[in-house]
Scaffold this active site. Structure first.
Site, PDB file in Angstrom:
ATOM      1  CD  GLU A   7      42.636  41.140  43.821  1.00  0.00           C
ATOM      2  OE1 GLU A   7      41.411  40.989  43.613  1.00  0.00           O
ATOM      3  OE2 GLU A   7      43.112  41.354  44.941  1.00  0.00           O
ATOM      4  CG  HIS A   9      40.034  39.882  38.662  1.00  0.00           C
ATOM      5  ND1 HIS A   9      40.985  38.959  39.044  1.00  0.00           N
ATOM      6  CD2 HIS A   9      39.652  40.520  39.804  1.00  0.00           C
ATOM      7  CE1 HIS A   9      41.162  39.017  40.359  1.00  0.00           C
ATOM      8  NE2 HIS A   9      40.370  39.958  40.835  1.00  0.00           N
ATOM      9  CG  HIS A 155      41.428  36.502  44.493  1.00  0.00           C
ATOM     10  ND1 HIS A 155      40.100  36.140  44.435  1.00  0.00           N
ATOM     11  CD2 HIS A 155      41.480  37.819  44.169  1.00  0.00           C
ATOM     12  CE1 HIS A 155      39.375  37.195  44.084  1.00  0.00           C
ATOM     13  NE2 HIS A 155      40.186  38.224  43.918  1.00  0.00           N
ATOM     14  CG  ASP A 278      38.860  43.159  43.265  1.00  0.00           C
ATOM     15  OD1 ASP A 278      39.003  42.304  42.365  1.00  0.00           O
ATOM     16  OD2 ASP A 278      38.280  42.909  44.331  1.00  0.00           O
TER      17      ASP A 278
END
Length: 315
Positions: A7, A9, A155, A278
């Site tokens: 996960e 980004h 999410h 993250d």
């Protein structure tokens, strides 16, 4: 030990041009990292010992983009990510941004990205027009995910304004993280997951697989309690614990706690826990350092670090 972070980004102007300015108010280093889909990202992965990132767009993805542009913007963002993946094909993989305001188009975009671009699933940020994903209007997306045998990552998205007003004022102004990562995001996402179980979605699509981050958004800790309460007279049968453990996988994104990890392993089983950071909202090195030192067996460490992701995402 191979490390896959599932996960992580980036952001793209096709979406961010439609976000309120407050949602773009990030630290300079965070903005730089979100922009970077090239050498800088790879260098920081090397420094932290991350071999593979599974990339997805920063919240709120296409879920808060105007309907009239969401379909084309999603396609453009996914193509942008694919271009980065081609430069580093063994290091970067993608989860599709799908325009949930048009569920049929979202299903088609998921199929395009999986079949033509090699994406490994989709990621959806919270509600769309105030509707949770148990709404049958969204089920074509899940039908296509099951058909393609890819997971959907659920999410967090920002809570609805009425929820913020009722539950978080006045602290939404003085402690904005309370509405977000500190509490609101977790409550919002766990509510999504619970509603999906109770809706019968997994009866309709028995091979559907869902990912949630942040060590399960609190559900593993509450799992036995939820199941017991929903089994009391007056409730329709749900088999909540059984269904949740069968269809959901959880990741460590932004949550590096030994005791919480142990709870998740005990409640979900080691095959259901995957590593994530993250990034860049959370830095990678603290995550990989924690994973290497966590008081778990080497077999458990390997499964969390890479084996489970390799199986689920077919890497």
């Amino acid at each position: 030990m191979r490390v896959i972070a599932v996960e992580e980004h980036f952001w793209a102007p096709e979406f961010t041009a439609h976000y309120p300015p407050a949602q773009l108010n990030r630290a300079a280093d965070t903005k730089r990292r979100l922009d970077d889909l090239g050498p800088g990202r790879l260098a920081e992965m090397d420094e932290a010992g991350v071999d593979v990132q599974i990339l997805s767009h920063l919240p709120h993805g296409p879920q808060r983009v105007p309907h009239g542009v969401a379909v084309e913007a999603s396609r453009q963002v996914n193509d942008r990510l694919f271009a980065a993946m081609k430069i580093a094909p063994s290091r970067l993989y993608g989860l599709a941004a799908v325009p949930t305001s048009n569920p049929e188009a979202a299903a088609d975009e998921l199929e395009r990205t999986v079949k033509d671009l090699g994406f490994r699933g989709a990621l959806i940020h919270g509600t769309t027009d105030g509707r949770f994903l148990d709404d049958r209007a969204f089920w074509p997306i899940f039908a296509r995910a099951e058909q393609l045998d890819v997971p959907v990552y659920l999410h967090p998205g920002r809570p609805l304004p009425a929820v913020i007003d009722a539950y978080y004022k006045p602290y939404a102004e003085t402690h904005p993280a309370l509405v977000q990562a500190a509490w609101g995001f977790g409550v919002e996402t766990s509510t999504h997951a619970i509603r999906m179980v109770l809706s019968g979605l997994f009866d309709e699509y028995p091979r559907l697989k869902i990912l949630i981050g942040h060590l399960g958004e609190g559900i593993p800790f509450f799992l036995e309690r939820i199941d017991e309460a929903l089994s009391r007279p007056g409730n329709q049968p749900s088999n909540f614990r059984e269904v949740f453990r069968k269809h959901f996988y959880i990741t460590t994104s932004g949550f590096f706690s030994n005791s919480a990890l142990r709870c998740c392993i005990d409640e979900m089983g080691i095959d259901r826990v995957l590593f994530a950071v993250d990034w860049p909202l959370v830095l990678q090195k603290p995550g990989t350092d924690w994973l290497k030192a966590a008081p778990i067996t080497e077999d458990e460490r390997a499964k969390i670090a890479h084996v489970n992701a390799e199986k689920l995402l077919k890497l």
